[in-house]
Design an enzyme around this catalytic site. Sequence first.
Site, PDB file in Angstrom:
ATOM      1  N   GLU A 212      -4.591   4.473   3.232  1.00 27.53           N
ATOM      2  CA  GLU A 212      -3.657   3.609   2.525  1.00 27.53           C
ATOM      3  C   GLU A 212      -4.274   3.182   1.210  1.00 27.53           C
ATOM      4  O   GLU A 212      -5.406   2.725   1.165  1.00 27.53           O
ATOM      5  CB  GLU A 212      -3.335   2.391   3.378  1.00 27.53           C
TER       6      GLU A 212
ATOM      7  N   HIS B 210      -1.933  -3.094  -9.486  1.00 29.00           N
ATOM      8  CA  HIS B 210      -0.941  -3.102 -10.559  1.00 29.00           C
ATOM      9  C   HIS B 210       0.375  -3.493  -9.909  1.00 29.00           C
ATOM     10  O   HIS B 210       0.603  -3.168  -8.749  1.00 29.00           O
ATOM     11  CB  HIS B 210      -0.825  -1.690 -11.163  1.00 29.00           C
TER      12      HIS B 210
ATOM     13  N   THR C   4       0.846  -1.197   0.000  1.00 29.14           N
ATOM     14  CA  THR C   4       0.000   0.000   0.000  1.00 29.14           C
ATOM     15  C   THR C   4       0.876   1.240   0.000  1.00 29.14           C
ATOM     16  O   THR C   4       1.993   1.219   0.508  1.00 29.14           O
ATOM     17  CB  THR C   4      -0.920   0.057   1.240  1.00 29.14           C
TER      18      THR C   4
ATOM     19  N   LYS D 288     -13.637  -3.159   9.653  1.00 29.07           N
ATOM     20  CA  LYS D 288     -13.976  -4.101  10.713  1.00 29.07           C
ATOM     21  C   LYS D 288     -12.739  -4.827  11.173  1.00 29.07           C
ATOM     22  O   LYS D 288     -11.709  -4.814  10.506  1.00 29.07           O
ATOM     23  CB  LYS D 288     -15.054  -5.070  10.261  1.00 29.07           C
TER      24      LYS D 288
ATOM     25  N   ILE E 203      -2.707  -0.017  -5.069  1.00 30.07           N
ATOM     26  CA  ILE E 203      -2.910   0.141  -6.506  1.00 30.07           C
ATOM     27  C   ILE E 203      -2.907  -1.249  -7.126  1.00 30.07           C
ATOM     28  O   ILE E 203      -2.029  -2.065  -6.845  1.00 30.07           O
ATOM     29  CB  ILE E 203      -1.799   1.030  -7.115  1.00 30.07           C
TER      30      ILE E 203
ATOM     31  N   ASN F 257       1.152   5.049   1.351  1.00 30.87           N
ATOM     32  CA  ASN F 257       0.614   5.878   2.430  1.00 30.87           C
ATOM     33  C   ASN F 257       0.805   7.349   2.129  1.00 30.87           C
ATOM     34  O   ASN F 257       1.858   7.756   1.652  1.00 30.87           O
ATOM     35  CB  ASN F 257       1.361   5.579   3.739  1.00 30.87           C
TER      36      ASN F 257
END
Length: 157
Positions: free
Chosen positions: A81, A86, A29, A109, A84, A31
């Site tokens: 976050e 890819h 991810t 959750k 993408i 940030n």
Amino acid sequence: GAMRHLPYFCRGEVVKGFGRGSKELGIPTANFSEQVVESFPPDISTGIYYGWACVGNGDVHKMVLSIGWNPFYKNIKKSVETHIIHTFKEDFYGEILSIVITGYIRPEKNFDSLDELISAIQEDIEEAKRQLDLPEHLKLKEDNFFHLPESKTVNNH
């Protein structure tokens, strides 16, 4: 409060996060810095969203985004976050990430295990892919927002 703010356009520098997306989850991810996170509408619902993302002046890709406190990791600071959808060959810390959030998948959750968290994220990714193929979301992929003027470097945004 989830849909009222959509589509939501946001741009900011990619900073180092907790370093667990890629390592623990196999789901890297990107940030945003705290300033960017703080610029989000305060009443935007936490949860999982989808939309489009572009790194620098690169191609626009589908993405899934989580806004929230990451209950599984018991964060004390809200984070945003972006995953993408890819495969990138290298990290893009310090690059400008431009995103358009177009839809909402589910609230945040907690999960009993890492495996449950990972399978939920995989489902979110599949859902995002389906939704983003719909014309009303697809049209935002071509938005001019994604075309950064050459002068938009990190330092004078």
